[in-house]
Design a protein around this motif. Sequence first.
Motif, PDB file in Angstrom:
ATOM      1  N   UNK A 104     -13.858 -18.080  56.935  1.00  0.00           N
ATOM      2  CA  UNK A 104     -13.955 -19.541  56.861  1.00  0.00           C
ATOM      3  C   UNK A 104     -12.623 -20.181  57.198  1.00  0.00           C
ATOM      4  N   UNK A 105     -11.537 -19.544  56.757  1.00  0.00           N
ATOM      5  CA  UNK A 105     -10.202 -19.998  57.147  1.00  0.00           C
ATOM      6  C   UNK A 105      -9.456 -18.815  57.757  1.00  0.00           C
ATOM      7  N   UNK A 106      -8.774 -19.084  58.858  1.00  0.00           N
ATOM      8  CA  UNK A 106      -8.039 -18.029  59.571  1.00  0.00           C
ATOM      9  C   UNK A 106      -6.639 -18.538  59.886  1.00  0.00           C
ATOM     10  N   UNK A 107      -5.656 -17.771  59.452  1.00  0.00           N
ATOM     11  CA  UNK A 107      -4.258 -18.135  59.668  1.00  0.00           C
ATOM     12  C   UNK A 107      -3.529 -16.959  60.290  1.00  0.00           C
ATOM     13  N   UNK A 108      -2.738 -17.232  61.314  1.00  0.00           N
ATOM     14  CA  UNK A 108      -1.896 -16.213  61.944  1.00  0.00           C
ATOM     15  C   UNK A 108      -0.519 -16.813  62.161  1.00  0.00           C
ATOM     16  N   UNK A 109       0.462 -15.929  62.326  1.00  0.00           N
ATOM     17  CA  UNK A 109       1.838 -16.353  62.563  1.00  0.00           C
ATOM     18  C   UNK A 109       2.307 -15.817  63.905  1.00  0.00           C
ATOM     19  N   UNK A 110       2.926 -16.692  64.694  1.00  0.00           N
ATOM     20  CA  UNK A 110       3.576 -16.276  65.936  1.00  0.00           C
ATOM     21  C   UNK A 110       5.069 -16.204  65.662  1.00  0.00           C
ATOM     22  N   UNK A 111       5.611 -14.980  65.696  1.00  0.00           N
ATOM     23  CA  UNK A 111       7.018 -14.770  65.328  1.00  0.00           C
ATOM     24  C   UNK A 111       7.715 -13.972  66.426  1.00  0.00           C
ATOM     25  N   UNK A 168      12.507 -11.784  61.927  1.00  0.00           N
ATOM     26  CA  UNK A 168      11.508 -12.526  61.150  1.00  0.00           C
ATOM     27  C   UNK A 168      10.208 -11.747  61.068  1.00  0.00           C
ATOM     28  N   UNK A 169       9.783 -11.177  62.184  1.00  0.00           N
ATOM     29  CA  UNK A 169       8.543 -10.398  62.191  1.00  0.00           C
ATOM     30  C   UNK A 169       8.653  -9.204  61.252  1.00  0.00           C
ATOM     31  N   UNK A 229       7.598  -6.263  56.064  1.00  0.00           N
ATOM     32  CA  UNK A 229       8.144  -5.591  54.887  1.00  0.00           C
ATOM     33  C   UNK A 229       7.775  -6.303  53.593  1.00  0.00           C
ATOM     34  N   UNK A 230       7.579  -7.616  53.641  1.00  0.00           N
ATOM     35  CA  UNK A 230       7.180  -8.371  52.460  1.00  0.00           C
ATOM     36  C   UNK A 230       5.673  -8.324  52.227  1.00  0.00           C
ATOM     37  N   UNK A 233      -1.976 -12.021  59.950  1.00  0.00           N
ATOM     38  CA  UNK A 233      -1.537 -11.244  61.118  1.00  0.00           C
ATOM     39  C   UNK A 233      -0.341 -11.894  61.804  1.00  0.00           C
ATOM     40  N   UNK A 234       0.596 -11.060  62.202  1.00  0.00           N
ATOM     41  CA  UNK A 234       1.826 -11.513  62.852  1.00  0.00           C
ATOM     42  C   UNK A 234       1.814 -11.044  64.301  1.00  0.00           C
ATOM     43  N   UNK A 235       2.052 -11.971  65.219  1.00  0.00           N
ATOM     44  CA  UNK A 235       2.009 -11.673  66.648  1.00  0.00           C
ATOM     45  C   UNK A 235       3.288 -12.160  67.315  1.00  0.00           C
ATOM     46  N   UNK A 236       3.601 -11.626  68.496  1.00  0.00           N
ATOM     47  CA  UNK A 236       4.885 -11.967  69.131  1.00  0.00           C
ATOM     48  C   UNK A 236       4.918 -13.339  69.781  1.00  0.00           C
TER      49      UNK A 236
END
Length: 263
Positions: free
Chosen positions: A95-102, A107-108, A113-114, A121-124
């Motif tokens: 229902x909610x989708x969040x991703x990070x572009x790092x 930072x990635x 590690x955290x 999900x973390x993407x370049x």
Amino acid sequence: MDTRIELPLENTGDGGTDAWSEGREASERAAGPPVVVALSGPLSVTNAHPLVERLTGLLREHGAVVADVSGVELAHSGAVHAFTEAASRAGEWPDVRLAVAAPDLTTAALLVSSRVAERIPVHPDVDTALSHLDERPELVRGWWRFGVDPRAPGDARVQVRRVCGHWAVDEDTREAAEIVVTELVTNAVEHAVSASVVEVERRAHLLRLTVRDFDLAPLPEAHLPAPTSPRGRGLAMVAAVATTWGVDTHRDGKTVWAEMTTV
């Protein structure tokens, strides 16, 4: 085309609203493209909470958000948990989708590690993040509060059934999870006479379910009652269908947890 919002972190607390109380529910969310939020400036403990509120509101309104952190300076490593906090408040995947572009490797690496990357999900880059938004994260989670109400066990069972369907949990495990949550919330209502917080999470081959109550009395032992007894089978049922289970005590109550394998 996605919508892009510029959000300087120095201003996240200016004129913001409380994302707990505002924002449309998933059923009322307007269908549309994902939102890209371009964050800039220092991310610190001070502005992490306003950021959580802003991201929560955007997730509730739009359903899908990519946080572009290429312009972010990390002033405090713990502030990266703002992303998981926002996802938790907004609702459950998908229902909610969040991703990070790092794009920044440091930072990635911190997001990995955290353990933020387990849920977010973390993407370049932004394009890659957008193209993978529909993929289930490594860890998905849902949680709900229930009062001292005879309807609570049934309501909890409905929620667990719903998310198990969304998360492609196999039928046997889903049925086991429904039994577990029904029995544990029933214990909270009838024996602990307490409100409860139910949390369920799925990893690759594991479904974990917890029920937190606010009663200091210990649990009864998990044994089957006499055949003529109409009650008292709750924990025995949990022990029978769960792969493993246990209880953690707190100063103001306890958490009963159960784990089940899934495919």
